[in-house]
Design a protein around this motif. Structure first.
Motif, PDB file in Angstrom:
ATOM      1  N   ARG A 169       0.833  -1.211   0.000  1.00  0.00           N
ATOM      2  CA  ARG A 169       0.000   0.000   0.000  1.00  0.00           C
ATOM      3  C   ARG A 169       0.864   1.255   0.000  1.00  0.00           C
ATOM      4  NH1 ARG A 169      -3.428  -1.586   3.702  1.00  0.00           N
ATOM      5  NH2 ARG A 169      -2.492  -0.538   5.471  1.00  0.00           N
ATOM      6  N   ASP A 170       1.915   1.258   0.814  1.00  0.00           N
ATOM      7  CA  ASP A 170       2.835   2.397   0.850  1.00  0.00           C
ATOM      8  C   ASP A 170       3.513   2.595  -0.510  1.00  0.00           C
ATOM      9  OD1 ASP A 170       2.196   2.816   3.475  1.00  0.00           O
ATOM     10  OD2 ASP A 170       4.050   1.970   4.295  1.00  0.00           O
ATOM     11  N   ASN A 174       2.836   5.876  -3.195  1.00  0.00           N
ATOM     12  CA  ASN A 174       3.887   6.739  -3.737  1.00  0.00           C
ATOM     13  C   ASN A 174       3.910   6.703  -5.262  1.00  0.00           C
ATOM     14  OD1 ASN A 174       4.672   7.397  -1.122  1.00  0.00           O
ATOM     15  ND2 ASN A 174       6.182   5.739  -1.023  1.00  0.00           N
ATOM     16  N   GLU A 175       3.620   5.530  -5.825  1.00  0.00           N
ATOM     17  CA  GLU A 175       3.631   5.403  -7.278  1.00  0.00           C
ATOM     18  C   GLU A 175       2.484   6.194  -7.907  1.00  0.00           C
ATOM     19  OE1 GLU A 175       3.642   1.803 -10.558  1.00  0.00           O
ATOM     20  OE2 GLU A 175       4.548   1.517  -8.592  1.00  0.00           O
ATOM     21  N   ILE A 176       1.318   6.126  -7.297  1.00  0.00           N
ATOM     22  CA  ILE A 176       0.177   6.896  -7.800  1.00  0.00           C
ATOM     23  C   ILE A 176       0.480   8.388  -7.757  1.00  0.00           C
ATOM     24  CG2 ILE A 176      -2.183   7.623  -7.214  1.00  0.00           C
ATOM     25  CD1 ILE A 176      -2.776   4.719  -6.492  1.00  0.00           C
ATOM     26  N   ARG A 177       1.078   8.836  -6.666  1.00  0.00           N
ATOM     27  CA  ARG A 177       1.416  10.252  -6.549  1.00  0.00           C
ATOM     28  C   ARG A 177       2.437  10.664  -7.610  1.00  0.00           C
ATOM     29  NH1 ARG A 177      -0.160  15.330  -5.695  1.00  0.00           N
ATOM     30  NH2 ARG A 177       1.149  16.512  -4.244  1.00  0.00           N
ATOM     31  N   GLU A 178       3.435   9.809  -7.857  1.00  0.00           N
ATOM     32  CA  GLU A 178       4.463  10.134  -8.838  1.00  0.00           C
ATOM     33  C   GLU A 178       3.861  10.251 -10.238  1.00  0.00           C
ATOM     34  OE1 GLU A 178       7.172   9.709 -11.975  1.00  0.00           O
ATOM     35  OE2 GLU A 178       5.907   8.018 -11.386  1.00  0.00           O
ATOM     36  N   GLN A 194      -6.450   8.132   6.997  1.00  0.00           N
ATOM     37  CA  GLN A 194      -5.905   9.491   7.088  1.00  0.00           C
ATOM     38  C   GLN A 194      -4.432   9.538   6.717  1.00  0.00           C
ATOM     39  OE1 GLN A 194      -3.734  10.544   9.727  1.00  0.00           O
ATOM     40  NE2 GLN A 194      -3.824   8.788  11.086  1.00  0.00           N
ATOM     41  N   THR A 195      -3.692   8.452   6.938  1.00  0.00           N
ATOM     42  CA  THR A 195      -2.276   8.435   6.562  1.00  0.00           C
ATOM     43  C   THR A 195      -2.113   8.555   5.054  1.00  0.00           C
ATOM     44  OG1 THR A 195      -1.705   7.082   8.483  1.00  0.00           O
ATOM     45  CG2 THR A 195      -0.124   7.119   6.678  1.00  0.00           C
ATOM     46  N   GLU A 196      -2.932   7.817   4.294  1.00  0.00           N
ATOM     47  CA  GLU A 196      -2.901   7.922   2.837  1.00  0.00           C
ATOM     48  C   GLU A 196      -3.194   9.344   2.385  1.00  0.00           C
ATOM     49  OE1 GLU A 196      -4.396   3.401   1.676  1.00  0.00           O
ATOM     50  OE2 GLU A 196      -5.611   5.144   1.132  1.00  0.00           O
ATOM     51  N   ALA A 197      -4.253   9.916   2.924  1.00  0.00           N
ATOM     52  CA  ALA A 197      -4.651  11.261   2.513  1.00  0.00           C
ATOM     53  C   ALA A 197      -3.576  12.288   2.842  1.00  0.00           C
ATOM     54  CB  ALA A 197      -5.971  11.640   3.189  1.00  0.00           C
ATOM     55  N   MET A 198      -3.004  12.190   4.036  1.00  0.00           N
ATOM     56  CA  MET A 198      -1.986  13.148   4.445  1.00  0.00           C
ATOM     57  C   MET A 198      -0.727  13.018   3.600  1.00  0.00           C
ATOM     58  SD  MET A 198      -3.142  14.776   7.301  1.00  0.00           S
ATOM     59  CE  MET A 198      -1.806  15.151   8.408  1.00  0.00           C
TER      60      MET A 198
END
Length: 359
Positions: A169-170, A174-178, A194-198
């Motif tokens: 998941r982590d 990060n890949e989706i954000r990149e 909330q960790t994902e969103a933040m």
């Protein structure tokens, strides 16, 4: 603003609205998170934006154009579902190509785009496999490639990481954000984590019971929550109930006094909230570092929990249980259950809310 949601509402019969008077907007290339507990209306909102669910009232505008009444296929939005929704009888390439075929692209154009989309998500060479032959993370990449292959104006992600284990998941987060940043893709990311969103969102819309609680950057949501619900949902929090005194201090259970940076009305009940990792911990009788503008409570450690990088102390103080979190060290646990301690934290880290305003 590129996408604008204006007074959006969804009702099912005579029941309370699933989404009520919801308004927000996002700029082109922005990644906006819809965050909240299960059943708060996040997915319903996403489906109204995509056109899969008709809005009862309100408007959805893209680039200044009202798309509220348009069918899904005319909105040019890519959607990635929580379940991935891959066709099991199709190959990976056929799954990715499906949307292009529905849009009547040529075979040459489809092949070119599918190859490019699979390369983008690091799935070169697996186009002839079936979904069942892929891992969960690979299936997620296929779903992402399918959502991106027709170059949508807006990307909508509905709990895309919930079926993956923590480490994967982590990585995928990060890949989706990149990819989103590289393509400058306007994106809405639905999650209850909330960790994902933040971690990846430029701004976050916190929803509760179909309504907007707060919208802001991750820093604003975490450091200056607008309501007790936001403070409690975004990160761990301690709660203490007290009463404002005439001198601006807060009386806790008639036995201890603390202060906040913004005092309230005398005699009014107040809900005090403090993040566990903002609380210092020293042995009883020890000096408090930076004692100026510090709140101090005496307490007794009742439980110590070791969770790898963090130690959690459950401390009985002021008639309540207060959670304190500290980073672990190779030297081990400095405090044991039963130890008498002093808790201390800054007035700036003392969040206060009207006790009757809690939802």
């Amino acid at each position: 603003m590129y996408l604008k949601v204006d007074s959006l509402e969804k009702r099912y019969g005579a029941f309370d609205p699933s989404v009520s008077n919801l308004s927000f907007s996002l700029a082109q290339g922005e990644l906006l998170g819809l965050l909240g507990p299960s059943g708060c209306g996040k997915t319903t909102t996403l489906r109204m934006i995509s056109g899969m669910v008709a809005a009862t009232s309100g408007r959805i505008l893209v680039g200044g154009h009202d798309v509220t009444g348009l069918p899904t296929y005319r909105r040019n939005m890519g959607v990635m579902f929580q379940s991935y929704a891959l066709f099991p009888h199709m190959t990976v390439a056929e799954n990715v190509a499906f949307g292009l075929e529905m849009r009547k692209h040529s075979k040459h154009e489809i092949a070119k785009r599918v190859e490019s989309a699979l390369a983008m998500v690091r799935l070169n060479g697996v186009g002839d496999r079936k979904p069942r032959q892929l891992s969960g993370g690979q299936q997620q990449r296929v779903a992402l490639a399918r959502a991106l292959v027709f170059e949508p104006d807006i990307l909508l992600l509905d709990e895309p990481l919930s079926n993956l284990d923590a480490k994967l998941r982590d990585d995928m987060r990060n890949e989706i954000r990149e990819i989103q940043q590289r393509l400058r893709m306007t994106t809405i990311f639905v999650t209850h984590d909330q960790t994902e969103a933040m971690a990846i969102c430029d701004r976050i819309v916190v929803m509760n019971k179909g309504r907007l609680e707060q919208i802001g950057t991750p820093h604003e949501i975490y450091e200056t929550p607008a309501t007790p619900m936001v403070a409690d949902f975004v990160g761990r929090i301690n709660r203490l109930k007290g009463t404002w005194r005439s001198d601006g201090a807060i009386d806790i259970n008639g036995s201890m006094t603390i202060r906040a940076s913004r005092p309230g009305a005398r005699g009014a009940p107040v809900l005090v909230m403090v993040r566990p990792h903002r609380i210092g911990l020293v042995a009883s009788g020890s000096a408090i570092p930076s004692a100026e503008h510090e709140n101090v409570l005496a307490g007794t450690i009742r439980q110590v929990t070791y969770i790898g990088d963090t130690l959690q102390y459950s401390v009985e103080a002021a008639g309540a249980r207060i959670l304190v979190e500290k980073a672990t060290t190779s030297a081990g646990d400095p405090f044991q259950s039963g130890a008498e301690v002093l808790l201390h934290w800054s007035e700036q880290d003392t969040l206060t809310f009207a006790a009757d305003g809690e939802r």
